[in-house]
Design an enzyme around this catalytic site. Structure first.
Site, PDB file in Angstrom:
ATOM      1  N   THR A  22       0.733  -1.145   0.200  1.00  0.00           N
ATOM      2  CA  THR A  22      -0.012   0.051   0.103  1.00  0.00           C
ATOM      3  C   THR A  22       0.882   1.430   0.002  1.00  0.00           C
ATOM      4  OG1 THR A  22      -1.949  -1.123   1.038  1.00  0.00           O
ATOM      5  CG2 THR A  22      -1.785   1.275   1.079  1.00  0.00           C
ATOM      6  N   LYS A  76      -9.216  -2.632  13.402  1.00  0.00           N
ATOM      7  CA  LYS A  76     -10.312  -1.961  12.604  1.00  0.00           C
ATOM      8  C   LYS A  76     -11.630  -1.531  13.373  1.00  0.00           C
ATOM      9  CE  LYS A  76      -8.957  -3.930   8.106  1.00  0.00           C
ATOM     10  NZ  LYS A  76      -9.796  -4.449   6.745  1.00  0.00           N
ATOM     11  N   GLY A 138     -15.973 -13.477   7.698  1.00  0.00           N
ATOM     12  CA  GLY A 138     -15.048 -12.778   8.579  1.00  0.00           C
ATOM     13  C   GLY A 138     -15.244 -11.435   8.345  1.00  0.00           C
ATOM     14  N   GLY A 139     -14.001 -10.471   8.838  1.00  0.00           N
ATOM     15  CA  GLY A 139     -13.969  -9.043   8.864  1.00  0.00           C
ATOM     16  C   GLY A 139     -14.247  -8.791   7.227  1.00  0.00           C
ATOM     17  N   GLY A 253      -7.875 -10.638  -6.653  1.00  0.00           N
ATOM     18  CA  GLY A 253      -7.699 -10.046  -5.493  1.00  0.00           C
ATOM     19  C   GLY A 253      -7.073  -8.453  -5.675  1.00  0.00           C
TER      20      GLY A 253
END
Length: 293
Positions: A22, A76, A138-139, A253
């Site tokens: 990132t 988060k 999940g998250g 992805g």
């Protein structure tokens, strides 16, 4: 008279974030747009900090003049109590992965869901959403499910190893999207579900370098299915390769990763990023990693 170049200081907070792609994605986009853009990983593991120290990290970032922070595991949810304002979608999801610091205030957003929504629109335009099977609740799976329902999915079958988690998520999402049907399922249901589905979305760790393999029997895939994977290391997971070999339209992805980054860049700077340019750079970074390995 010289003009002052706009500058930005941002960071990524979480466990094990030092190798993240990132920061270089953001910095390259900033360079292209003529910005002084510095993005630093703030690795809690390396600093010996627990996830619940995220509030302290936020306040330190504000003191040091940061414009914003991306937030990842395990912070988060923990970050929510330290924010002055949270976007409606992030509030619904109960998770924030982007915090902009503006006028001394912390404002939280969730670009996990918006990043997948952008990926779906650009990578699989016109994909049928009458019925979608999603592996993993999940998250990350919560954000992806929210994006699918926001995009108009009529029926969403949530498949998870944790039946209670899938049931809780299905109930919560049904409340947010009363015009759609959200069901909790198990892997044993896949042979019955896939013939009815338009597409499959994969949101578990299976396929990552540390967790090789496929999350379902590839014989369940048909060429009419579209398949989306949110795993991007490697970019061509075994699921992506297998689906492509079956003739399925495929979303790797990397599309979601770029969508997340482009949305965060806009939130931090107020400027639109070029997603295709960011994807090109992202693929360069992934290829360089694979060569180095």
């Amino acid at each position: 008279m010289s003009q002052r170049t706009e500058s930005y200081l941002v960071g990524l907070v979480g466990d094990g974030v030092t190798p993240s792609l990132t920061p270089p994605m953001h910095e390259r986009e900033g360079d292209v747009q003529g910005l002084r853009y510095l993005y630093r990983p703030i690795d809690l593991l390396e600093l010996g900090l627990a996830g619940d120290s995220v509030g302290e990290v936020l306040r330190s970032a504000r003191t040091l003049g940061f414009n914003g922070l991306n937030i990842t595991h395990p912070c988060k949810q923990l970050v929510l109590q330290h924010l002055d304002e949270v976007s409606p979608d992030a509030r619904r999801l109960g998770a924030v992965n982007t915090v902009v610091i503006r006028d001394g205030r912390f404002i939280g957003h969730n670009t996990d869901f918006s990043g997948f929504a952008a990926a779906l629109a650009s990578g699989l335009p016109g994909a049928r959403l009458d019925r979608v099977v999603q592996l993993g609740a999940g998250g990350a799976g919560s954000a992806v499910a929210y994006a699918l329902l926001s995009a108009g999915a009529k029926t969403l079958d949530l498949v998870d190893m944790d039946a209670e988690r899938a049931a809780a998520r299905a109930e919560e999402l049904s409340g947010f999207f009363p015009d759609s049907t959200v069901t909790a399922r198990t892997t044993a249901d896949l042979p019955q579900l896939m013939p009815l589905a338009d597409g499959l979305v994969h949101c578990t760790p299976v396929g990552m370098a540390a967790h090789p393999g496929v999350p379902l029997d590839l014989e369940l895939l048909e060429s009419r299915h579209w398949v989306a994977d949110i795993v991007y290391r490697p970019i061509d997971t075994e699921l992506v390769q297998g689906a492509r070999a079956k003739g399925c339209d495929v979303l790797d992805g990397g599309r979601m990763a770029v969508g997340q980054a482009a949305d965060a860049f806009r939130i931090f700077t107020g400027l639109d990023a070029d997603p295709e340019r960011m994807r090109s750079h992202f693929l360069e970074l992934v290829a360089a990693e694979e060569v180095a390995a």
